[in-house]
Design an enzyme around this catalytic site. Structure first.
Site, PDB file in Angstrom:
ATOM      1  CB  ALA A 115      -5.362   4.519   0.843  1.00  0.00           C
ATOM      2  CE  LYS A 119       5.505   2.896   0.179  1.00  0.00           C
ATOM      3  NZ  LYS A 119       4.862   3.035   1.502  1.00  0.00           N
ATOM      4  CB  CYS A 235       5.340  -2.992   5.683  1.00  0.00           C
ATOM      5  SG  CYS A 235       3.557  -3.168   5.900  1.00  0.00           S
TER       6      CYS A 235
END
Length: 530
Positions: A115, A119, A235
């Site tokens: 989710a 991607k 990230c």
């Protein structure tokens, strides 16, 4: 913005970056960049540029095959092409992990933490309708956005699950050719994009995330076939969530190795010196530890994008392991005086055990496929809903006989499931395949995902309006439209009356029913223009 950054974070970055720290901090004062990715399942970049009013203002993202930077003021999320699934709005750095995964048509691919689906749709485009994508997320609420984004993109060969990695591993042991882990993380790389991430940073501690990531990686490794590739990405900038995780996996799994990523686009190499501080680093040979330099860090002061980390890992095949085992044994024989040395016996037993496990590809998965825990068990209703789907598709859709996948029924709902899937009994299934519609009182009702997965040419009836035509916006708002019979494009001698695929610039938006000059809108409320 700089003043809002937590002091604990800035001190950590200063220590991590050294002489680059000032440039890094200056990047927070720079405007962020925006990206979109053209959906290659529907059209190529050149085709999109011929249609789009913002084409003259985009420029390529160097590391993403179909990625483009756009100008914020253009707001592509408010254009009909977005609703047609012609592109996905995605942060530019976030496009890198899938590009590194090297997906080919026909692969079996797992997006383990999928989710909201950016991607997953990127993977699906690279599969080009061949093979299978399993998109999973353990948060039920997040699977709603995941499902809609996959369906808007017109993906036909995806299965969507809502499970923990531990539940998937016994079912999909050594099953996937490619696995993507875009791991839940502390989000340090997203502070510039989303200031709310700063407030969440203390809540989602680095230590908590690292424990979770270790568990995810361990289970994912079980599901990768020998010879397969796994991309781990975050990230965040924290070594505990980045290099340390790779060091831990390499220490635990002798059959995994780092595939070096070329240093391009301003990307920085991974930090073996940071990995050396991981608790498991002492278990790694020097070459294994230094291989972590082949991972990459994407720093916002070096590239046009936010912060990311990515590592490519390969699971070596049994023959490769056998050759390395023989080579290592010869080396030991030269060093050890006795072939019966206890340390050598232990090393050989460990390698033999690993080799036997590698040679049993798919064995456990095959044994697990018959299990039934009773969660969303596959049920085929009677009268036959699959028969109703076949009757509908023969009347309203062209070319279904050559489509990939086979129809299955979950109650009254019909899905086209990719071939070769293990049983999903016992798993929390969101979509068992391409959801094409539902049997209702002896009739078949086509789904919105079916419409989005079709091409205009596959519908026996279609009507297309320009993206700047008021009719397009009226349709997206759920209003009734009006048209003459000759405006309905029909295959062969099909009558004008019946289900019609409504398109913009030739690309589907959804279903309608046409009769006597009226196009009755069938677009579900959740898919309408907001």
């Amino acid at each position: 913005m700089i003043g809002q950054l937590p002091t604990k974070f800035t001190k950590k970055m200063e220590k991590l970056l050294g002489s680059e720290y000032d440039n890094f901090m200056a990047s927070y004062a720079a405007p962020r960049v925006y990206g979109l990715r053209i959906n290659a399942l529907k059209l190529a970049i050149d085709q999109w540029k011929e249609l789009s009013p913002i084409a003259a203002r985009v420029r390529p993202i160097p590391w993403a095959q179909d990625g483009l930077y756009y100008v914020e003021e253009d707001r592509p999320g408010k254009h009909p092409h977005y609703y047609a699934g012609l592109y996905y709005i995605q942060e530019p750095s976030a496009m890198a992990p899938v590009e590194l995964l090297d997906v080919k048509p026909g692969h079996r691919v797992l997006d383990l933490c999928a989710a909201p689906g950016g991607k997953s749709t990127q993977i699906a485009a690279k599969l080009a309708g061949k093979g299978v994508l399993v998109a999973n997320d353990n948060a039920q609420e997040r699977t709603k956005a995941l499902t809609k984004n996959i369906e808007r993109a017109g993906v036909r060969n995806a299965v969507i699950l809502n499970e923990e990695p531990a539940a998937l591993a016994p079912v999909f042991t050594e099953w996937f050719d490619r696995i993507l882990i875009d791991a839940p993380c502390s989000g340090e790389g997203m502070f510039r994009k989303d200031e709310s991430m700063i407030a969440d940073w203390e809540k989602h501690s680095v230590e908590h995330c690292a424990v979770m990531q270790r568990d995810i990686l361990r289970h994912a490794a079980r599901m990768l076939a020998p010879g397969g590739m796994l991309v781990y990405s975050t990230c965040t900038f924290s070594p505990e969530e980045d290099e340390w995780q790779i060091a831990a996996l390499l220490a635990e799994r002798d059959d995994f190795e780092v595939v070096p990523i070329p240093q391009r686009y301003g990307w920085a190499e991974g930090r073996a010196d940071l990995a050396a501080a991981a608790p498991e680093a002492a278990e790694l040979a020097e070459g294994r530890l230094s291989s972590i330099e082949g991972t990459v860090r994407l720093w916002p002061h070096r590239i046009e994008g936010e912060g990311h980390y990515a590592a490519v890992l390969r699971r070596r095949e049994a023959k490769m392991l056998e050759r390395e085992s023989a080579r290592d044994d010869r080396r030991e024989e030269q060093v050890l005086a006795s072939a019966e040395a206890p340390d050598r016996q232990q090393s050989r037993r460990k390698k033999e055990k690993l080799l036997r496990a590698s040679e049993k590809r798919g064995g456990k998965a095959a044994n697990e496929r018959g299990r039934s825990v009773g969660v969303r068990k596959e049920v085929v209703a009677d009268p036959d809903p699959i028969g109703l789907w076949k009757q509908f598709s023969s009347q309203f859709v062209e070319g279904t006989e050559v489509w990939e996948g086979h129809p299955i029924a979950y109650g009254s709902r019909i899905y086209l499931q990719p071939a070769g899937m293990p049983s999903l009994n016992g798993l929390k299934v969101v979509r068992a395949g391409w959801y094409v519609g539902e049997a209702d009182r002896g009739k078949f009702v086509p789904s919105q995902p079916l419409a989005m997965g079709l091409s205009k040419e596959e519908a026996v009836r279609s009507v297309s309006f320009r993206s700047d035509d008021a009719q397009t916006l009226r349709y997206l708002r759920g209003e009734t439209l009006f048209a003459e019979d000759d405006e309905i494009v029909r295959q062969g001698d099909t009558a004008a009356k019946g289900y019609v695929l409504v398109c913009t610039d030739g690309y589907p938006l959804g279903w309608a029913k046409y009769a006597g000059g009226m196009i009755k809108n069938e677009l579900p409320a959740g898919w309408r223009w907001i």
